[in-house]
Design a protein around this motif. Sequence first.
Motif, PDB file in Angstrom:
ATOM      1  N   SER A  61       0.844  -1.195   0.000  1.00 34.29           N
ATOM      2  CA  SER A  61       0.000   0.000   0.000  1.00 34.29           C
ATOM      3  C   SER A  61       0.878   1.242   0.000  1.00 34.29           C
ATOM      4  O   SER A  61       2.015   1.205   0.467  1.00 34.29           O
ATOM      5  CB  SER A  61      -0.903  -0.008   1.234  1.00 34.29           C
ATOM      6  N   ASN A  62       0.329   2.334  -0.523  1.00 32.99           N
ATOM      7  CA  ASN A  62       1.091   3.585  -0.526  1.00 32.99           C
ATOM      8  C   ASN A  62       0.928   4.364   0.775  1.00 32.99           C
ATOM      9  O   ASN A  62       1.360   5.512   0.881  1.00 32.99           O
ATOM     10  CB  ASN A  62       0.694   4.464  -1.716  1.00 32.99           C
ATOM     11  N   VAL A  63       0.299   3.727   1.781  1.00 36.50           N
ATOM     12  CA  VAL A  63       0.211   4.321   3.117  1.00 36.50           C
ATOM     13  C   VAL A  63       0.722   3.316   4.150  1.00 36.50           C
ATOM     14  O   VAL A  63       0.621   2.095   3.948  1.00 36.50           O
ATOM     15  CB  VAL A  63      -1.244   4.732   3.465  1.00 36.50           C
ATOM     16  N   ALA A  64       1.269   3.815   5.251  1.00 34.90           N
ATOM     17  CA  ALA A  64       1.737   2.939   6.327  1.00 34.90           C
ATOM     18  C   ALA A  64       0.532   2.349   7.064  1.00 34.90           C
ATOM     19  O   ALA A  64      -0.500   3.011   7.217  1.00 34.90           O
ATOM     20  CB  ALA A  64       2.610   3.721   7.290  1.00 34.90           C
ATOM     21  N   ARG A  65       0.665   1.111   7.527  1.00 34.70           N
ATOM     22  CA  ARG A  65      -0.448   0.444   8.218  1.00 34.70           C
ATOM     23  C   ARG A  65       0.043  -0.153   9.537  1.00 34.70           C
ATOM     24  O   ARG A  65       1.145  -0.687   9.619  1.00 34.70           O
ATOM     25  CB  ARG A  65      -1.045  -0.643   7.322  1.00 34.70           C
ATOM     26  N   SER A  66      -0.812  -0.059  10.554  1.00 36.67           N
ATOM     27  CA  SER A  66      -0.416  -0.457  11.897  1.00 36.67           C
ATOM     28  C   SER A  66      -0.324  -1.977  12.050  1.00 36.67           C
ATOM     29  O   SER A  66      -1.049  -2.731  11.407  1.00 36.67           O
ATOM     30  CB  SER A  66      -1.408   0.088  12.935  1.00 36.67           C
ATOM     31  N   PRO A  71       5.888   0.293   6.884  1.00 35.43           N
ATOM     32  CA  PRO A  71       6.021   1.481   6.026  1.00 35.43           C
ATOM     33  C   PRO A  71       5.335   1.298   4.671  1.00 35.43           C
ATOM     34  O   PRO A  71       5.127   0.170   4.206  1.00 35.43           O
ATOM     35  CB  PRO A  71       7.541   1.619   5.862  1.00 35.43           C
ATOM     36  N   ALA A  72       4.983   2.404   4.060  1.00 37.80           N
ATOM     37  CA  ALA A  72       4.335   2.373   2.751  1.00 37.80           C
ATOM     38  C   ALA A  72       5.198   1.629   1.737  1.00 37.80           C
ATOM     39  O   ALA A  72       6.424   1.754   1.731  1.00 37.80           O
ATOM     40  CB  ALA A  72       4.076   3.799   2.268  1.00 37.80           C
ATOM     41  N   GLU A 109      -4.415  -2.938  11.821  1.00 36.81           N
ATOM     42  CA  GLU A 109      -4.869  -2.677  10.453  1.00 36.81           C
ATOM     43  C   GLU A 109      -4.523  -3.844   9.537  1.00 36.81           C
ATOM     44  O   GLU A 109      -5.278  -4.176   8.622  1.00 36.81           O
ATOM     45  CB  GLU A 109      -4.230  -1.398   9.924  1.00 36.81           C
ATOM     46  N   LEU A 110      -3.361  -4.446   9.763  1.00 36.23           N
ATOM     47  CA  LEU A 110      -2.990  -5.650   9.039  1.00 36.23           C
ATOM     48  C   LEU A 110      -3.379  -6.848   9.894  1.00 36.23           C
ATOM     49  O   LEU A 110      -2.891  -7.012  11.003  1.00 36.23           O
ATOM     50  CB  LEU A 110      -1.478  -5.656   8.758  1.00 36.23           C
ATOM     51  N   VAL A 111      -4.287  -7.652   9.389  1.00 32.56           N
ATOM     52  CA  VAL A 111      -4.801  -8.781  10.159  1.00 32.56           C
ATOM     53  C   VAL A 111      -3.785  -9.925  10.128  1.00 32.56           C
ATOM     54  O   VAL A 111      -2.743  -9.836   9.474  1.00 32.56           O
ATOM     55  CB  VAL A 111      -6.155  -9.246   9.591  1.00 32.56           C
ATOM     56  N   ALA A 112      -4.081 -10.997  10.830  1.00 31.54           N
ATOM     57  CA  ALA A 112      -3.201 -12.162  10.820  1.00 31.54           C
ATOM     58  C   ALA A 112      -3.195 -12.773   9.422  1.00 31.54           C
ATOM     59  O   ALA A 112      -4.244 -13.126   8.877  1.00 31.54           O
ATOM     60  CB  ALA A 112      -3.679 -13.188  11.846  1.00 31.54           C
ATOM     61  N   GLY A 113      -2.013 -12.869   8.833  1.00 24.39           N
ATOM     62  CA  GLY A 113      -1.893 -13.421   7.490  1.00 24.39           C
ATOM     63  C   GLY A 113      -2.008 -14.936   7.488  1.00 24.39           C
ATOM     64  O   GLY A 113      -1.776 -15.599   8.491  1.00 24.39           O
ATOM     65  N   ALA A 114      -2.345 -15.486   6.354  1.00 22.59           N
ATOM     66  CA  ALA A 114      -2.505 -16.930   6.238  1.00 22.59           C
ATOM     67  C   ALA A 114      -1.156 -17.634   6.369  1.00 22.59           C
ATOM     68  O   ALA A 114      -0.172 -17.199   5.785  1.00 22.59           O
ATOM     69  CB  ALA A 114      -3.142 -17.283   4.897  1.00 22.59           C
ATOM     70  N   PRO A 115      -1.091 -18.723   7.154  1.00 21.26           N
ATOM     71  CA  PRO A 115       0.154 -19.480   7.262  1.00 21.26           C
ATOM     72  C   PRO A 115       0.384 -20.308   6.003  1.00 21.26           C
ATOM     73  O   PRO A 115      -0.539 -20.565   5.232  1.00 21.26           O
ATOM     74  CB  PRO A 115      -0.094 -20.384   8.469  1.00 21.26           C
ATOM     75  N   GLY A 116       1.623 -20.717   5.792  1.00 25.90           N
ATOM     76  CA  GLY A 116       1.930 -21.551   4.634  1.00 25.90           C
ATOM     77  C   GLY A 116       3.390 -21.483   4.263  1.00 25.90           C
ATOM     78  O   GLY A 116       4.177 -20.740   4.864  1.00 25.90           O
ATOM     79  N   ILE A 117       3.773 -22.260   3.263  1.00 28.91           N
ATOM     80  CA  ILE A 117       5.151 -22.334   2.795  1.00 28.91           C
ATOM     81  C   ILE A 117       5.239 -21.699   1.419  1.00 28.91           C
ATOM     82  O   ILE A 117       4.460 -22.034   0.516  1.00 28.91           O
ATOM     83  CB  ILE A 117       5.643 -23.791   2.754  1.00 28.91           C
ATOM     84  N   ALA A 118       6.183 -20.775   1.229  1.00 26.15           N
ATOM     85  CA  ALA A 118       6.366 -20.091  -0.039  1.00 26.15           C
ATOM     86  C   ALA A 118       7.214 -20.945  -0.986  1.00 26.15           C
ATOM     87  O   ALA A 118       7.755 -21.985  -0.607  1.00 26.15           O
ATOM     88  CB  ALA A 118       7.041 -18.734   0.198  1.00 26.15           C
TER      89      ALA A 118
END
Length: 234
Positions: free
Chosen positions: A70-75, A100-101, A134-143
Amino acid sequence: MKYLSILFLVIFALGCKKVDVPTFDSADGISFYTDYFTDPDSINYSFALQPLAKDRDTIFLRMRLVGKPSNVARSIKLKALQGSTARLNTDYLLPEVKLPANQLFIRYPLVVLNTPELNTQTLNLILGVDQGSELVAGAPGIATNSSKNFNQIKIKITNQLIEPDYWESVSFLFGSFSVVRFQFMVKVTGLTNFDQKNGLGELFRIQVQLNKALSDYVQLNGPLIDEYGNQINF
């Protein structure tokens, strides 16, 4: 026959209607992560292993975005989960932090505090993403690069000598962890950190140094025995 085929096509076209295809749309998230074979998904922290005495220290937790930049910072707000015994604002602090953005990665600064209880206890702190973030818990997994996302991280906090996170990777040089072994290593080398970031060449040199010191010790005092009744060797 030609006109009959055209008639069938017209009827088929009139009978078709636009179908909305459902798409997945979810809030952007943030996850703890580890690199393959590099970082553990839990942390053992001891003030007793620090080169200098400290009242507090900062443990940087690796986190990354799961979603779109995002172009804005998020908590990013974290919270202690069930099973934690460490006390907020007494044993640790959770600073207010923003991703940071246009950034994908951040090192969250968890502050741990050296309290008298840590001289005799090891406290557990299990952290996850708070619902107010603002940023919720992201999905777990292997990249694809075999790095791994996960939703919680466990930190052990103490002021006693405990097995460092990296010990398994150096046990082929120094043996299984024990307090007696580690104290001997610190006394001989003056170091408190023996992980592979020092370089394998340096670790092999330390092993030679420890073998010489242990040989001298045994000649004067007999075998060095650890708290489990095992004889120390390098």
